[in-house]
Design a protein around this motif. Sequence first.
Motif, PDB file in Angstrom:
ATOM      1  N   ASN A 670      -4.767 -62.199 -18.009  1.00 44.40           N
ATOM      2  CA  ASN A 670      -5.990 -62.094 -18.793  1.00 44.40           C
ATOM      3  C   ASN A 670      -5.936 -62.980 -20.020  1.00 44.40           C
ATOM      4  OD1 ASN A 670      -5.378 -59.164 -17.592  1.00 44.40           O
ATOM      5  ND2 ASN A 670      -7.553 -59.645 -17.520  1.00 44.40           N
ATOM      6  N   LEU A 673      -6.730 -66.418 -19.151  1.00 49.40           N
ATOM      7  CA  LEU A 673      -8.143 -66.562 -18.844  1.00 49.40           C
ATOM      8  C   LEU A 673      -8.966 -66.651 -20.118  1.00 49.40           C
ATOM      9  CD1 LEU A 673      -8.561 -64.169 -15.841  1.00 49.40           C
ATOM     10  CD2 LEU A 673      -9.110 -66.582 -15.901  1.00 49.40           C
ATOM     11  N   TYR A 674      -8.606 -65.824 -21.110  1.00 49.23           N
ATOM     12  CA  TYR A 674      -9.339 -65.874 -22.371  1.00 49.23           C
ATOM     13  C   TYR A 674      -9.253 -67.257 -22.983  1.00 49.23           C
ATOM     14  CZ  TYR A 674     -10.510 -60.973 -22.833  1.00 49.23           C
ATOM     15  OH  TYR A 674     -11.068 -59.752 -22.645  1.00 49.23           O
TER      16      TYR A 674
ATOM     17  N   LEU B  22     -17.570 -62.839 -14.854  1.00 50.48           N
ATOM     18  CA  LEU B  22     -16.616 -63.292 -15.866  1.00 50.48           C
ATOM     19  C   LEU B  22     -16.006 -62.107 -16.598  1.00 50.48           C
ATOM     20  CD1 LEU B  22     -15.455 -65.797 -17.170  1.00 50.48           C
ATOM     21  CD2 LEU B  22     -17.293 -65.706 -18.839  1.00 50.48           C
ATOM     22  N   PHE B  23     -16.851 -61.168 -16.924  1.00 47.15           N
ATOM     23  CA  PHE B  23     -16.369 -59.965 -17.613  1.00 47.15           C
ATOM     24  C   PHE B  23     -15.332 -59.255 -16.752  1.00 47.15           C
ATOM     25  CE2 PHE B  23     -16.747 -55.426 -18.613  1.00 47.15           C
ATOM     26  CZ  PHE B  23     -16.429 -55.468 -19.952  1.00 47.15           C
ATOM     27  N   CYS B  24     -15.681 -59.153 -15.490  1.00 54.59           N
ATOM     28  CA  CYS B  24     -14.783 -58.497 -14.536  1.00 54.59           C
ATOM     29  C   CYS B  24     -13.431 -59.206 -14.498  1.00 54.59           C
ATOM     30  CB  CYS B  24     -15.460 -58.552 -13.172  1.00 54.59           C
ATOM     31  SG  CYS B  24     -14.792 -57.441 -11.982  1.00 54.59           S
ATOM     32  N   VAL B  25     -13.482 -60.543 -14.422  1.00 51.96           N
ATOM     33  CA  VAL B  25     -12.240 -61.312 -14.342  1.00 51.96           C
ATOM     34  C   VAL B  25     -11.415 -61.123 -15.607  1.00 51.96           C
ATOM     35  CG1 VAL B  25     -11.317 -63.644 -14.319  1.00 51.96           C
ATOM     36  CG2 VAL B  25     -13.117 -63.015 -12.750  1.00 51.96           C
ATOM     37  N   LEU B  26     -12.109 -61.102 -16.752  1.00 49.08           N
ATOM     38  CA  LEU B  26     -11.380 -61.037 -18.024  1.00 49.08           C
ATOM     39  C   LEU B  26     -10.753 -59.672 -18.249  1.00 49.08           C
ATOM     40  CD1 LEU B  26     -13.692 -63.015 -20.448  1.00 49.08           C
ATOM     41  CD2 LEU B  26     -11.481 -63.689 -19.571  1.00 49.08           C
ATOM     42  N   THR B  27     -11.422 -58.622 -17.804  1.00 51.86           N
ATOM     43  CA  THR B  27     -10.963 -57.303 -18.233  1.00 51.86           C
ATOM     44  C   THR B  27     -10.236 -56.518 -17.159  1.00 51.86           C
ATOM     45  OG1 THR B  27     -13.081 -56.363 -17.639  1.00 51.86           O
ATOM     46  CG2 THR B  27     -12.810 -57.118 -19.898  1.00 51.86           C
ATOM     47  N   ARG B  28     -10.418 -56.861 -15.910  1.00 51.13           N
ATOM     48  CA  ARG B  28      -9.774 -56.061 -14.870  1.00 51.13           C
ATOM     49  C   ARG B  28      -8.247 -56.198 -14.935  1.00 51.13           C
ATOM     50  NH1 ARG B  28     -12.717 -52.220 -13.636  1.00 51.13           N
ATOM     51  NH2 ARG B  28     -14.564 -52.600 -12.377  1.00 51.13           N
ATOM     52  N   GLY B  33      -9.558 -56.423  -8.239  1.00 49.38           N
ATOM     53  CA  GLY B  33     -10.748 -56.434  -9.085  1.00 49.38           C
ATOM     54  C   GLY B  33     -11.019 -57.819  -9.622  1.00 49.38           C
TER      55      GLY B  33
ATOM     56  N   ALA C  26     -18.274 -54.577 -12.164  1.00 48.55           N
ATOM     57  CA  ALA C  26     -17.633 -54.821 -13.449  1.00 48.55           C
ATOM     58  C   ALA C  26     -17.194 -53.538 -14.131  1.00 48.55           C
ATOM     59  CB  ALA C  26     -18.581 -55.610 -14.352  1.00 48.55           C
ATOM     60  N   ILE C  31     -11.639 -48.472  -7.706  1.00 50.66           N
ATOM     61  CA  ILE C  31     -11.680 -49.799  -7.090  1.00 50.66           C
ATOM     62  C   ILE C  31     -12.526 -49.800  -5.817  1.00 50.66           C
ATOM     63  CG2 ILE C  31      -9.554 -49.465  -5.794  1.00 50.66           C
ATOM     64  CD1 ILE C  31     -10.433 -52.729  -7.435  1.00 50.66           C
ATOM     65  N   ASN C  90      -7.971 -48.705 -11.552  1.00 50.24           N
ATOM     66  CA  ASN C  90      -8.896 -49.816 -11.750  1.00 50.24           C
ATOM     67  C   ASN C  90      -9.175 -49.933 -13.248  1.00 50.24           C
ATOM     68  OD1 ASN C  90     -10.451 -51.915 -10.989  1.00 50.24           O
ATOM     69  ND2 ASN C  90     -12.287 -50.691 -10.691  1.00 50.24           N
ATOM     70  N   ARG C  91      -8.109 -49.765 -14.021  1.00 49.45           N
ATOM     71  CA  ARG C  91      -8.316 -49.749 -15.470  1.00 49.45           C
ATOM     72  C   ARG C  91      -8.719 -51.128 -15.962  1.00 49.45           C
ATOM     73  NH1 ARG C  91      -3.120 -48.297 -17.943  1.00 49.45           N
ATOM     74  NH2 ARG C  91      -2.343 -49.362 -16.119  1.00 49.45           N
ATOM     75  N   SER C  92      -9.363 -51.126 -17.100  1.00 53.86           N
ATOM     76  CA  SER C  92      -9.724 -52.399 -17.708  1.00 53.86           C
ATOM     77  C   SER C  92      -8.903 -52.589 -18.968  1.00 53.86           C
ATOM     78  CB  SER C  92     -11.201 -52.420 -18.065  1.00 53.86           C
ATOM     79  OG  SER C  92     -11.949 -52.264 -16.907  1.00 53.86           O
ATOM     80  N   ALA C  93      -8.772 -53.829 -19.360  1.00 53.59           N
ATOM     81  CA  ALA C  93      -7.985 -54.115 -20.546  1.00 53.59           C
ATOM     82  C   ALA C  93      -8.842 -54.889 -21.528  1.00 53.59           C
ATOM     83  CB  ALA C  93      -6.761 -54.944 -20.170  1.00 53.59           C
ATOM     84  N   VAL C 102     -17.966 -62.684 -23.280  1.00 56.13           N
ATOM     85  CA  VAL C 102     -19.001 -62.828 -22.263  1.00 56.13           C
ATOM     86  C   VAL C 102     -20.356 -62.987 -22.920  1.00 56.13           C
ATOM     87  CG1 VAL C 102     -20.193 -61.614 -20.436  1.00 56.13           C
ATOM     88  CG2 VAL C 102     -17.704 -61.683 -20.463  1.00 56.13           C
TER      89      VAL C 102
END
Lengths: 689, 104, 172
Positions: A670, A673-674, B22-28, B33, C26, C31, C90-93, C102
């Motif tokens: 991540n 990517l950022y 993009l959001f999905c890629v950045l945060t998953r 995911g 998103a 998942i 399917n946690r988010s960070a 975004v």
Amino acid sequence: MLETAATHEAAAGVSYALRWIVALPLAGAAINLIAGKRLQDAAGRTAVAVLGSAMSIASFVCVVAAFLRLRSLPVDERLLLDTVSSWIHIGDLDVSIALAFDPLSAVMCLIITGIGSLIHIYSYGYMDEDPANWRFFGMLNLFLFCMLTLILGDNMLVMFVGWEGVGLCSWGLIGFWHSDHTNTAAANKAFLVNRIGDFAFLCGMFLLFWSLADSGKATLVFRELAHAVPALEGMTLWGMGVATLVTLLLFVGATGKSAQIPLYVWLPDAMAGPTPVSALIHAATMVTAGVYMIVRLNFLFSMAPFTMQVITAVGAATAFFAATIGLSQHDIKKVLAYSTVSQLGYMFMAVGVGAYAAGIFHLLTHAFFKACLFLGAGSVIHALHHEQDMRRMGGLRSYMPVTFGTFLISALAIAGVPGFAGFFSKDEILWRAFLANPVIWAVGLAAAGMTAFYMFRAVFLTFAGECRVEGHAREHLHESSWTMTLPLVVLAAGAAGAGYLGVPAALGGANHFEQWLAPVVELEHAALSHAAGGHDTTLEYVLMALSVATAGLGILLAYLIYIRKSLSAATFAAIGGGVPYRLSFNKYFVDEFYYGFFLNGVLSLSRALAWIDLHVVDGIVNGAARVVRISSDFGGAIDHYVVDGLVNGTATVVDRCGAAARKLQTGGINAYLYVLVLAVILVLFSRAW
Amino acid sequence: MESAIGLNHFLAVGLILFCLGLFCVLTRRNAIGVLMGVELILNGANVNYVAFSKYSAAAVDGQVFSVFVIMLAAAEAAIGLALVLAIYRSFRAIDVSVMRTLRG
Amino acid sequence: MEGLSAEVVVFFFLAGVAVVGACGVAFATHIVYSALSLMLSFLGVAGLYVMLDADFVAGVQLLVYVGGVVVLTLFAVMLTQGIRDVKVSNRSAGRGFGLLTVVAVFALLWRSFQAAQWHRPVEYLAAESSTAAVGNALLGRYVLPFEVASLVLLAVLVGAVVLTRKETAESE
């Protein structure tokens, strides 16, 4: 069935249900390869053998029917056509799955299905101990299908499908006993060497098509090509005539399929397959595909005199060298294999000097006597429980009279003894070669003498003298069953009589064979009548007498060495310090050369590169490292004594920066990517605002 | 007749899909995911392509491009998921925050 | 807003389906829900393609994405975690920072295309099936990329097999 087929007259060619000729073997192959194992388990191996043979014979009947229909047509209209379906239509390319049956394909199809059927019957006797009869007969039928597709194809692409297909079947049948590693290695070798030729064939086809497309006549249909190729006149590519380049590429393809120098090495190894396979594929049919292809495209090859000279030279050289190798082999099948290579050389020699009909005529007679020889050898091998070494045979004449008789007739035919088939076809070639170039004729004549010698060496070693068979095989010596001897007798009859189809004019014949092929090889025919202006019958008689004398000499020599034993083979072997003998016995070390040159070449190259990497590249790197080290030692000394504190300070700063920068490399995706996205945003912002 | 729906409407949909991807890629943190996010991004781009193809004189070029994009997306999905399986075998996890062997 | 034509309704419906599906991808916590939302989104996009007279692309979208990619994704989920496993993570960070980024991208792109002067006036071309035209383009002007694409697919095929194959002991 065939009589009810639509026979309305088309503009060019008569429509006729040719599809049955290829469909029947395909059906047999499909049934045997898909359900054959169950069929064999349920109904015994006779069922699968009968199925395979029946399909082959049915196909033969269809060919005969088509042949009779063809003969009933006027000479100029002898063409049967069958368009099965359209296939590819893109831009200039318009290819259909179409079959064509003209005098040339008629001859080839009769050979393939006729001899093919006999070999199917023979195989029933030969394969009596094999558990996988279904696979054998299935593959044989599949081979027939592919070979007939090759011959009947109306355009080059359909022909190429068959061309590849026979290679595949050949691979499957050479490696039929696949539990033995040498067999599979031989199969793979055959396949790979063929691929080299096939690649050249493809390139030739592409080049031909695109060159014709430039002149707006793009086509791959043989009949249309005949009218289109004059457009190639004057076209050049890389300083070479396009016609020459195309034909050279196609000829390389032919050398692969038909085992000519330099791609002949696979054929002797292919003898690892079951003997009926050697007889059908590696003597009578598949290996002649190259000759057929050249004759089929004779109008194209006639435009390229340089290619024709190459073909003649390669053919003559192959005929000669293969014959010299055949002199010293002990394995009966190897002798026959080199003999096949040599005879194929004759055929190429013939087409190379423009004697297309003579080439096909020799192809026909060769199919008979070579198939008969192979099947005879197979009969012997079968009786001796897979013994192939002639030094452990001998005296089999009294045990196997039918095999002996047929083998002898075929040997007489291949040696060119007057009255037998090989005499007419071989003399026709030698005469035409003499008209073209006496040197070629002399080489061919020498090869003919050697052919007579090694064939009779094989006959005497196998059938005459005392019996050298050892042990328990000797007690079981017996003539083979009728399924094996019947094909032998029929083929021997062919070997004796097929020559009378084409008795040359000089001997009072009408040469029916050449007239039959005349519509296909018109150009050659015109050239022949031109040459006939200076036709010297006396010369032809002299040449004939010379070749008969040479053959007689070869047979006599074999007789003196192996029967009378008044001459010793060892004295001949010792000629020139034994060098020629060892060259011949070891096949001129060509396999070793290919292995050493191409395989070791690649290995040595990679070793050399590895050495460069190890010594040069690493040396540079290490040298650079050493230079850096020495200079830093020097700098270190200065640092240590002169600006110690400053240096330590600098080092600390660098260390801190490094530690800080290190945190950027989080290893988490991540974070990367950022960085990526933010960088893109920055760039875009700077452009947008 | 002037239609109420124009090129910009489609571009807006494409943009929204792109941003959500993009959001999905950045945060998953789940690798699968992340791959789904990539698929969304590609779909957003594809909507733009097809819309441009419709509203411009460039005939069907945009559609052809979108077909290639779909092809490559399928290829990317196959390889990406194969990689995920391979990673799963060696890490016993597909959480991208666990895979930090590149850490400096 | 008067004159709410059928076209507008259909567009907003399809766009809504696509966007809602994308939001599901998103933001969903499970998942498997994400994967199913992805399918919903793909269906919406396929509908948009039909609106844009791109029948062929819509068909490919259905076959490849809905039929292939989503199923593949679900397979991967099951193979790696087991569908019955309760802990399908399917946690988010770093959602806040992600959202910020975004939004910046969105603002930037929105501004660019709103401000863009499109080359020619926006107009509808004759609505006819474009499948034939796509076919001609693929095997005409674009035949080289088309063939290269087949090579790419072959490489992918081999690559996927090599990657997922179990290591055997014979590699020595």
